[in-house]
Write a protein that holds these residues in place. Structure first.
Motif, PDB file in Angstrom:
ATOM      1  N   VAL A  44       0.842  -1.200   0.000  1.00 36.54           N
ATOM      2  CA  VAL A  44       0.000   0.000   0.000  1.00 36.54           C
ATOM      3  C   VAL A  44       0.877   1.250   0.000  1.00 36.54           C
ATOM      4  O   VAL A  44       0.632   2.196  -0.762  1.00 36.54           O
ATOM      5  CB  VAL A  44      -0.966  -0.004   1.204  1.00 36.54           C
ATOM      6  N   ALA A  45       1.911   1.245   0.844  1.00 37.50           N
ATOM      7  CA  ALA A  45       2.815   2.402   0.911  1.00 37.50           C
ATOM      8  C   ALA A  45       3.491   2.648  -0.439  1.00 37.50           C
ATOM      9  O   ALA A  45       3.566   3.786  -0.906  1.00 37.50           O
ATOM     10  CB  ALA A  45       3.869   2.184   1.997  1.00 37.50           C
ATOM     11  N   SER A  46       3.941   1.576  -1.069  1.00 41.50           N
ATOM     12  CA  SER A  46       4.597   1.695  -2.372  1.00 41.50           C
ATOM     13  C   SER A  46       3.646   2.272  -3.418  1.00 41.50           C
ATOM     14  O   SER A  46       4.026   3.144  -4.214  1.00 41.50           O
ATOM     15  CB  SER A  46       5.104   0.323  -2.810  1.00 41.50           C
ATOM     16  N   THR A  47       2.415   1.811  -3.409  1.00 48.03           N
ATOM     17  CA  THR A  47       1.410   2.318  -4.350  1.00 48.03           C
ATOM     18  C   THR A  47       1.142   3.790  -4.115  1.00 48.03           C
ATOM     19  O   THR A  47       1.052   4.581  -5.060  1.00 48.03           O
ATOM     20  CB  THR A  47       0.113   1.504  -4.233  1.00 48.03           C
ATOM     21  N   LYS A  48       1.015   4.189  -2.846  1.00 46.13           N
ATOM     22  CA  LYS A  48       0.762   5.603  -2.524  1.00 46.13           C
ATOM     23  C   LYS A  48       1.909   6.478  -3.028  1.00 46.13           C
ATOM     24  O   LYS A  48       1.674   7.544  -3.605  1.00 46.13           O
ATOM     25  CB  LYS A  48       0.589   5.787  -1.016  1.00 46.13           C
ATOM     26  N   VAL A  49       3.145   6.030  -2.811  1.00 52.26           N
ATOM     27  CA  VAL A  49       4.307   6.799  -3.266  1.00 52.26           C
ATOM     28  C   VAL A  49       4.255   6.980  -4.781  1.00 52.26           C
ATOM     29  O   VAL A  49       4.425   8.093  -5.293  1.00 52.26           O
ATOM     30  CB  VAL A  49       5.626   6.109  -2.838  1.00 52.26           C
ATOM     31  N   GLU A  50       3.996   5.899  -5.498  1.00 56.92           N
ATOM     32  CA  GLU A  50       3.925   5.973  -6.962  1.00 56.92           C
ATOM     33  C   GLU A  50       2.811   6.908  -7.422  1.00 56.92           C
ATOM     34  O   GLU A  50       3.002   7.688  -8.358  1.00 56.92           O
ATOM     35  CB  GLU A  50       3.701   4.585  -7.546  1.00 56.92           C
ATOM     36  N   VAL A  95       3.848  10.661  -6.672  1.00 54.82           N
ATOM     37  CA  VAL A  95       4.920  11.125  -7.568  1.00 54.82           C
ATOM     38  C   VAL A  95       4.380  11.305  -8.986  1.00 54.82           C
ATOM     39  O   VAL A  95       4.662  12.315  -9.648  1.00 54.82           O
ATOM     40  CB  VAL A  95       6.117  10.155  -7.533  1.00 54.82           C
ATOM     41  N   SER A  96       3.572  10.372  -9.450  1.00 50.16           N
ATOM     42  CA  SER A  96       2.993  10.464 -10.791  1.00 50.16           C
ATOM     43  C   SER A  96       2.077  11.689 -10.912  1.00 50.16           C
ATOM     44  O   SER A  96       2.159  12.437 -11.887  1.00 50.16           O
ATOM     45  CB  SER A  96       2.209   9.186 -11.103  1.00 50.16           C
ATOM     46  N   PHE A  97       1.237  11.902  -9.911  1.00 52.43           N
ATOM     47  CA  PHE A  97       0.314  13.040  -9.909  1.00 52.43           C
ATOM     48  C   PHE A  97       1.097  14.359  -9.904  1.00 52.43           C
ATOM     49  O   PHE A  97       0.757  15.300 -10.638  1.00 52.43           O
ATOM     50  CB  PHE A  97      -0.605  12.949  -8.687  1.00 52.43           C
ATOM     51  N   ALA A  98       2.150  14.414  -9.101  1.00 54.01           N
ATOM     52  CA  ALA A  98       2.971  15.631  -9.038  1.00 54.01           C
ATOM     53  C   ALA A  98       3.646  15.909 -10.378  1.00 54.01           C
ATOM     54  O   ALA A  98       3.680  17.053 -10.841  1.00 54.01           O
ATOM     55  CB  ALA A  98       4.010  15.505  -7.931  1.00 54.01           C
ATOM     56  N   ARG A  99       4.158  14.863 -11.024  1.00 54.38           N
ATOM     57  CA  ARG A  99       4.819  15.052 -12.318  1.00 54.38           C
ATOM     58  C   ARG A  99       3.825  15.486 -13.395  1.00 54.38           C
ATOM     59  O   ARG A  99       4.146  16.304 -14.248  1.00 54.38           O
ATOM     60  CB  ARG A  99       5.535  13.771 -12.769  1.00 54.38           C
ATOM     61  N   GLN A 100       2.613  14.944 -13.340  1.00 49.05           N
ATOM     62  CA  GLN A 100       1.579  15.339 -14.300  1.00 49.05           C
ATOM     63  C   GLN A 100       1.280  16.825 -14.191  1.00 49.05           C
ATOM     64  O   GLN A 100       0.925  17.469 -15.173  1.00 49.05           O
ATOM     65  CB  GLN A 100       0.285  14.550 -14.071  1.00 49.05           C
ATOM     66  N   HIS A 101       1.398  17.360 -12.974  1.00 49.11           N
ATOM     67  CA  HIS A 101       1.134  18.774 -12.748  1.00 49.11           C
ATOM     68  C   HIS A 101       2.422  19.598 -12.702  1.00 49.11           C
ATOM     69  O   HIS A 101       2.414  20.744 -12.262  1.00 49.11           O
ATOM     70  CB  HIS A 101       0.323  18.946 -11.461  1.00 49.11           C
ATOM     71  N   GLN A 102       3.514  18.990 -13.154  1.00 44.89           N
ATOM     72  CA  GLN A 102       4.815  19.646 -13.284  1.00 44.89           C
ATOM     73  C   GLN A 102       5.344  20.214 -11.969  1.00 44.89           C
ATOM     74  O   GLN A 102       5.870  21.327 -11.920  1.00 44.89           O
ATOM     75  CB  GLN A 102       4.761  20.715 -14.377  1.00 44.89           C
ATOM     76  N   PRO A 159       7.876  19.175  -8.535  1.00 40.22           N
ATOM     77  CA  PRO A 159       8.935  18.239  -8.130  1.00 40.22           C
ATOM     78  C   PRO A 159       8.699  17.590  -6.760  1.00 40.22           C
ATOM     79  O   PRO A 159       9.640  17.122  -6.122  1.00 40.22           O
ATOM     80  CB  PRO A 159      10.177  19.142  -8.099  1.00 40.22           C
ATOM     81  N   LEU A 160       7.478  17.548  -6.305  1.00 37.00           N
ATOM     82  CA  LEU A 160       7.161  17.000  -4.982  1.00 37.00           C
ATOM     83  C   LEU A 160       7.724  15.593  -4.834  1.00 37.00           C
ATOM     84  O   LEU A 160       7.487  14.722  -5.660  1.00 37.00           O
ATOM     85  CB  LEU A 160       5.642  16.982  -4.774  1.00 37.00           C
ATOM     86  N   ALA A 161       8.478  15.383  -3.753  1.00 35.99           N
ATOM     87  CA  ALA A 161       9.074  14.070  -3.494  1.00 35.99           C
ATOM     88  C   ALA A 161       8.275  13.343  -2.409  1.00 35.99           C
ATOM     89  O   ALA A 161       7.919  13.934  -1.384  1.00 35.99           O
ATOM     90  CB  ALA A 161      10.522  14.230  -3.057  1.00 35.99           C
ATOM     91  N   CYS A 162       7.996  12.091  -2.660  1.00 36.10           N
ATOM     92  CA  CYS A 162       7.279  11.248  -1.722  1.00 36.10           C
ATOM     93  C   CYS A 162       8.086   9.966  -1.591  1.00 36.10           C
ATOM     94  O   CYS A 162       8.441   9.340  -2.596  1.00 36.10           O
ATOM     95  CB  CYS A 162       5.866  10.967  -2.241  1.00 36.10           C
ATOM     96  N   VAL A 163       8.378   9.560  -0.355  1.00 40.88           N
ATOM     97  CA  VAL A 163       9.187   8.367  -0.107  1.00 40.88           C
ATOM     98  C   VAL A 163       8.529   7.536   0.987  1.00 40.88           C
ATOM     99  O   VAL A 163       7.624   7.996   1.678  1.00 40.88           O
ATOM    100  CB  VAL A 163      10.633   8.735   0.299  1.00 40.88           C
ATOM    101  N   MET A 164       9.037   6.315   1.148  1.00 35.96           N
ATOM    102  CA  MET A 164       8.566   5.478   2.244  1.00 35.96           C
ATOM    103  C   MET A 164       9.764   4.938   3.004  1.00 35.96           C
ATOM    104  O   MET A 164      10.835   4.751   2.432  1.00 35.96           O
ATOM    105  CB  MET A 164       7.695   4.344   1.728  1.00 35.96           C
ATOM    106  N   GLU A 165       9.570   4.733   4.309  1.00 34.80           N
ATOM    107  CA  GLU A 165      10.624   4.136   5.119  1.00 34.80           C
ATOM    108  C   GLU A 165       9.975   3.232   6.150  1.00 34.80           C
ATOM    109  O   GLU A 165       8.839   3.455   6.564  1.00 34.80           O
ATOM    110  CB  GLU A 165      11.502   5.188   5.789  1.00 34.80           C
ATOM    111  N   GLU A 166      10.707   2.191   6.541  1.00 28.80           N
ATOM    112  CA  GLU A 166      10.150   1.241   7.495  1.00 28.80           C
ATOM    113  C   GLU A 166       9.883   1.928   8.818  1.00 28.80           C
ATOM    114  O   GLU A 166      10.673   2.735   9.282  1.00 28.80           O
ATOM    115  CB  GLU A 166      11.097   0.056   7.674  1.00 28.80           C
ATOM    116  N   ASN A 167       8.751   1.594   9.397  1.00 28.41           N
ATOM    117  CA  ASN A 167       8.320   2.246  10.639  1.00 28.41           C
ATOM    118  C   ASN A 167       9.074   1.702  11.825  1.00 28.41           C
ATOM    119  O   ASN A 167       9.311   0.587  12.022  1.00 28.41           O
ATOM    120  CB  ASN A 167       6.810   2.030  10.805  1.00 28.41           C
TER     121      ASN A 167
END
Length: 102
Positions: free
Chosen positions: A76-82, A85-92, A94-102
Motif C-alpha cells: 500500500v505504501a509503495s502504491t501511494k508513493v507511486e 509522484v505520478s500526480f505531481a509530475r503530471q502537474h509539473q 517536483p514533490l518528493a514522496c518516499v517510504m521508510e520502514e516504521n
C-alpha cells in the motif's frame, strides 16, 4: 534377532505465530517549488485527510522538511508513493514522496 523398543510419544502440534507485516511510513519531502495548496490537495486526494489535517501536515513538511502522510503495509505504501509522484509530475511539480520502514 534383536528387539527394538519403540518409545511411545505423543506429537503435539506447534502453533506457528505469524507476525503482522512490517509497516512503512509514507513521507512528503519539502522543496522550494511545489505550492502549499498543491500539497494539501495531494494529502486530501491520496490520504483521505480533511482540509484541516492536510494543512497541519503540509505545514510540518514546510517547517521540518518532511511530514508523515500515513503508515501502511509495504504494498500500500509503495502504491501511494507511486501515485503521489505520478500526480505531481503530471502537474509539473517536483514533490518528493518516499517510504521508510516504521
Amino acid at each position: 534377532m534383536s528387539t527394538r523398543k519403540q518409545d511411545e510419544s505423543v506429537l503435539e502440534a506447534k502453533r506457528a505465530r505469524t507476525r503482522p507485516p512490517p509497516l512503512y511510513k509514507v513521507l512528503l519531502l519539502n522543496d522550494d517549488y511545489t505550492p502549499m495548496d498543491f500539497v494539501i490537495i495531494v494529502l486530501q486526494k491520496f490520504f483521505g485527510m480533511d482540509r484541516e489535517r492536510a494543512t497541519r501536515v503540509m505545514l510540518q513538511v514546510h517547517r521540518e522538511g518532511m511530514g508523515v502522510c500515513g503508515v501502511f503495509p509495504r504494498d500500500v505504501a509503495s502504491t501511494k508513493v507511486e501515485q503521489v509522484v505520478s500526480f505531481a509530475r503530471q502537474h509539473q511539480h517536483p514533490l518528493a514522496c518516499v517510504m521508510e520502514e516504521n
